[in-house]
Scaffold this motif. Structure first.
Motif, mmCIF file in Angstrom:
data_model
loop_
_atom_site.group_PDB
_atom_site.id
_atom_site.type_symbol
_atom_site.label_atom_id
_atom_site.label_comp_id
_atom_site.label_asym_id
_atom_site.label_seq_id
_atom_site.Cartn_x
_atom_site.Cartn_y
_atom_site.Cartn_z
ATOM 1 N N ALA A 216 0.828 -1.206 0.000
ATOM 2 C CA ALA A 216 0.000 0.000 0.000
ATOM 3 C C ALA A 216 0.862 1.256 0.000
ATOM 4 O O ALA A 216 0.554 2.246 -0.683
ATOM 5 C CB ALA A 216 -0.932 -0.010 1.210
ATOM 6 N N GLU A 217 1.959 1.233 0.755
ATOM 7 C CA GLU A 217 2.860 2.382 0.800
ATOM 8 C C GLU A 217 3.577 2.575 -0.538
ATOM 9 O O GLU A 217 3.847 3.703 -0.949
ATOM 10 C CB GLU A 217 3.896 2.186 1.909
ATOM 11 C CG GLU A 217 3.321 2.242 3.317
ATOM 12 C CD GLU A 217 4.370 1.921 4.367
ATOM 13 O OE1 GLU A 217 5.553 1.709 3.990
ATOM 14 O OE2 GLU A 217 4.029 1.880 5.564
ATOM 15 N N LEU A 218 3.869 1.463 -1.218
ATOM 16 C CA LEU A 218 4.649 1.517 -2.453
ATOM 17 C C LEU A 218 3.864 2.111 -3.614
ATOM 18 O O LEU A 218 4.389 2.901 -4.396
ATOM 19 C CB LEU A 218 5.120 0.111 -2.823
ATOM 20 C CG LEU A 218 5.954 -0.014 -4.095
ATOM 21 C CD1 LEU A 218 7.302 0.645 -3.905
ATOM 22 C CD2 LEU A 218 6.113 -1.482 -4.482
ATOM 23 N N GLY A 219 2.613 1.726 -3.759
ATOM 24 C CA GLY A 219 1.843 2.167 -4.918
ATOM 25 C C GLY A 219 2.453 1.641 -6.204
ATOM 26 O O GLY A 219 2.744 0.457 -6.330
ATOM 27 N N ASP A 220 2.689 2.538 -7.167
ATOM 28 C CA ASP A 220 3.292 2.164 -8.446
ATOM 29 C C ASP A 220 4.802 2.382 -8.470
ATOM 30 O O ASP A 220 5.430 2.253 -9.515
ATOM 31 C CB ASP A 220 2.655 2.973 -9.590
ATOM 32 C CG ASP A 220 1.177 2.656 -9.758
ATOM 33 O OD1 ASP A 220 0.797 1.500 -9.498
ATOM 34 O OD2 ASP A 220 0.413 3.566 -10.125
ATOM 35 N N GLY A 221 5.373 2.711 -7.330
ATOM 36 C CA GLY A 221 6.797 3.014 -7.287
ATOM 37 C C GLY A 221 7.663 1.776 -7.171
ATOM 38 O O GLY A 221 7.198 0.637 -7.320
ATOM 39 N N PHE A 222 8.936 2.015 -6.897
ATOM 40 C CA PHE A 222 9.890 0.930 -6.699
ATOM 41 C C PHE A 222 10.490 1.103 -5.305
ATOM 42 O O PHE A 222 10.820 2.226 -4.908
ATOM 43 C CB PHE A 222 11.001 0.976 -7.761
ATOM 44 C CG PHE A 222 11.757 -0.310 -7.891
ATOM 45 C CD1 PHE A 222 11.344 -1.285 -8.801
ATOM 46 C CD2 PHE A 222 12.868 -0.579 -7.098
ATOM 47 C CE1 PHE A 222 12.016 -2.489 -8.916
ATOM 48 C CE2 PHE A 222 13.548 -1.781 -7.207
ATOM 49 C CZ PHE A 222 13.126 -2.741 -8.127
ATOM 50 N N PRO A 223 10.635 0.015 -4.527
ATOM 51 C CA PRO A 223 11.129 0.144 -3.141
ATOM 52 C C PRO A 223 12.504 0.819 -3.101
ATOM 53 O O PRO A 223 13.421 0.421 -3.800
ATOM 54 C CB PRO A 223 11.226 -1.307 -2.665
ATOM 55 C CG PRO A 223 10.345 -2.085 -3.581
ATOM 56 C CD PRO A 223 10.393 -1.384 -4.904
ATOM 57 N N GLU A 224 12.609 1.834 -2.266
ATOM 58 C CA GLU A 224 13.887 2.552 -2.144
ATOM 59 C C GLU A 224 14.443 2.519 -0.724
ATOM 60 O O GLU A 224 15.638 2.715 -0.530
ATOM 61 C CB GLU A 224 13.711 4.007 -2.597
ATOM 62 C CG GLU A 224 13.404 4.137 -4.087
ATOM 63 C CD GLU A 224 13.346 5.579 -4.537
ATOM 64 O OE1 GLU A 224 13.466 6.469 -3.667
ATOM 65 O OE2 GLU A 224 13.171 5.811 -5.753
ATOM 66 N N LYS A 225 13.582 2.295 0.271
ATOM 67 C CA LYS A 225 14.039 2.281 1.661
ATOM 68 C C LYS A 225 13.614 0.972 2.314
ATOM 69 O O LYS A 225 12.725 0.944 3.168
ATOM 70 C CB LYS A 225 13.490 3.484 2.421
ATOM 71 C CG LYS A 225 14.020 4.821 1.917
ATOM 72 C CD LYS A 225 13.489 5.987 2.737
ATOM 73 C CE LYS A 225 14.051 7.307 2.226
ATOM 74 N NZ LYS A 225 13.535 8.458 3.012
ATOM 75 N N VAL A 226 14.249 -0.105 1.890
ATOM 76 C CA VAL A 226 13.964 -1.422 2.467
ATOM 77 C C VAL A 226 14.775 -1.560 3.745
ATOM 78 O O VAL A 226 16.004 -1.515 3.719
ATOM 79 C CB VAL A 226 14.310 -2.543 1.466
ATOM 80 C CG1 VAL A 226 14.108 -3.905 2.110
ATOM 81 C CG2 VAL A 226 13.460 -2.406 0.207
ATOM 82 N N THR A 227 14.096 -1.717 4.872
ATOM 83 C CA THR A 227 14.778 -1.759 6.160
ATOM 84 C C THR A 227 14.094 -2.748 7.089
ATOM 85 O O THR A 227 12.892 -3.014 6.961
ATOM 86 C CB THR A 227 14.796 -0.363 6.817
ATOM 87 O OG1 THR A 227 15.365 -0.452 8.127
ATOM 88 C CG2 THR A 227 13.392 0.213 6.933
ATOM 89 N N ALA A 228 14.870 -3.284 8.032
ATOM 90 C CA ALA A 228 14.325 -4.201 9.032
ATOM 91 C C ALA A 228 13.757 -3.445 10.221
ATOM 92 O O ALA A 228 13.222 -4.064 11.144
ATOM 93 C CB ALA A 228 15.417 -5.159 9.507
ATOM 94 N N PHE A 229 13.881 -2.130 10.218
ATOM 95 C CA PHE A 229 13.430 -1.326 11.356
ATOM 96 C C PHE A 229 12.353 -0.359 10.881
ATOM 97 O O PHE A 229 12.641 0.616 10.197
ATOM 98 C CB PHE A 229 14.607 -0.571 11.964
ATOM 99 C CG PHE A 229 15.756 -1.465 12.341
ATOM 100 C CD1 PHE A 229 15.721 -2.227 13.488
ATOM 101 C CD2 PHE A 229 16.859 -1.577 11.503
ATOM 102 C CE1 PHE A 229 16.767 -3.081 13.817
ATOM 103 C CE2 PHE A 229 17.913 -2.420 11.822
ATOM 104 C CZ PHE A 229 17.865 -3.178 12.989
ATOM 105 N N ARG A 230 11.120 -0.664 11.249
ATOM 106 C CA ARG A 230 9.988 0.140 10.814
ATOM 107 C C ARG A 230 9.183 0.590 12.019
ATOM 108 O O ARG A 230 9.053 -0.148 13.009
ATOM 109 C CB ARG A 230 9.117 -0.654 9.846
ATOM 110 C CG ARG A 230 9.872 -1.122 8.604
ATOM 111 C CD ARG A 230 8.950 -1.805 7.623
ATOM 112 N NE ARG A 230 7.916 -0.918 7.146
ATOM 113 C CZ ARG A 230 8.071 -0.066 6.133
ATOM 114 N NH1 ARG A 230 9.237 0.013 5.496
ATOM 115 N NH2 ARG A 230 7.085 0.720 5.752
ATOM 116 N N PRO A 231 8.635 1.809 11.977
ATOM 117 C CA PRO A 231 7.957 2.361 13.158
ATOM 118 C C PRO A 231 6.751 1.561 13.614
ATOM 119 O O PRO A 231 6.384 1.595 14.798
ATOM 120 C CB PRO A 231 7.534 3.767 12.683
ATOM 121 C CG PRO A 231 7.570 3.727 11.188
ATOM 122 C CD PRO A 231 8.660 2.765 10.845
#
Length: 300
Positions: A216-231
């Motif tokens: 849902a956050e990505l939409g039509d984009g490409f992942p740029e901030k792939v992290t194991a630490f999310r709020p």
């Protein structure tokens, strides 16, 4: 390390950009990256992508002629989508996969080079790269139970062992165990049927919810901030912060370069698990309960 939700999001973004596209070129900036030579990389040039899939925590790009490129991002590897024939940054870029519409760039932060690229031919070649763990997402309770209890390990180790279960790493194992209200040091062969059912349900729910949220956050984009630490995570990466359920401080067990985050109240009946480094140092002074731990905190 990118885990199942992250890999699924990568695949979602790659499909409209790469399916049906022919590989114009494959530029490898660091030779250590390529771990197999049969079939050779040259065999992929000019072939169209016919499938994109996940093999555990690996990304599989399938080409015409039953040829496959298998990317394992390990801890610090990431994928980027750039303009066609994009220049590869000397410091972080490991490889560029050139297509008519853009370039898929494989990067790896840090000085340790752990990411890998394997080539494979046919179903048998692909199967040889599969660690063999049962799929964590979509598995039935009997299949999940059989995989988890095949060996007697702590829950943390079993969930993250790719030979037992596929797709789970350090981050989502913490989240799954917190959701299931189970201690990370419980032994798999001592779990009762209720605990196994709870763990299975939590595994499905946590992985699905995080995957859906990322999509849902990505939409039509490409992942740029792939992290194991999310709020939105409950315990992973939240040492010392309040548990979202009981508000007691999240604790950790440190092993080498890795740590396990958990809530003593929600997962371990209020008992603080011994951390190897600190408990060995403090010995009798190591707090055993949340109450003892809170009593030792300086006033705010």
């Amino acid at each position: 390390m990118p885990e199942l939700p992250d890999i699924e999001v990568y695949l979602h973004a790659m499909r409209p950009r790469m399916l049906g596209q022919r590989l114009d070129g494959l530029r490898v900036a660091h030779p250590f990256l390529v771990r197999t030579v049969d079939p050779p990389l040259d065999a992929f040039h000019g072939r169209a992508v016919v499938g994109l899939s996940r093999l555990g925590k690996r990304v599989v790009i399938s080409f015409e002629g039953e040829l496959h490129l298998v990317i394992h991002l390990m801890v610090a590897g990431r994928l980027l989508w750039k303009e066609p024939q994009a220049k590869l940054a000397k410091r972080f870029a490991l490889a560029g996969f050139d297509f008519p519409g853009g370039t898929l760039v494989l990067t790896e932060a840090g000085s340790k080079r752990r990411a890998s690229l394997h080539t494979a031919s046919g179903a048998a070649g692909l199967a040889a790269l599969d660690p063999g763990g049962a799929e964590a997402l979509g598995s039935t309770l009997p299949a999940f139970t059989a995989a988890l209890t095949r060996e007697n390990h702590t829950l943390k180790r079993a969930l993250t062992d790719p030979h037992l279960l596929s797709g789970i790493g350090n981050a989502y194992s913490d989240e799954i165990l917190h959701h299931a209200r189970l201690s990370p040091v419980l032994l798999t062969q001592r779990l009762d049927p209720d605990q196994l059912a709870r763990l299975h349900a939590s595994t499905q729910q946590v992985l699905r919810e995080h995957t859906d949220r990322l999509l849902a956050e990505l939409g039509d984009g490409f992942p740029e901030k792939v992290t194991a630490f999310r709020p939105e995570m409950a315990v992973h990466g939240r040492y010392g912060k309040p548990c979202p359920v009981c508000e007691h401080a999240v604790q950790r067990i440190v092993h080498g370069a890795h740590e396990t985050n958990y809530c003593p109240t929600c997962q371990n009946s209020g008992r603080v698990l011994a951390d190897r480094a600190l408990s060995k140092l403090l010995k009798a002074d190591w707090p055993r309960t949340v109450e003892e731990l809170e009593a030792r905190r300086p006033p705010r």
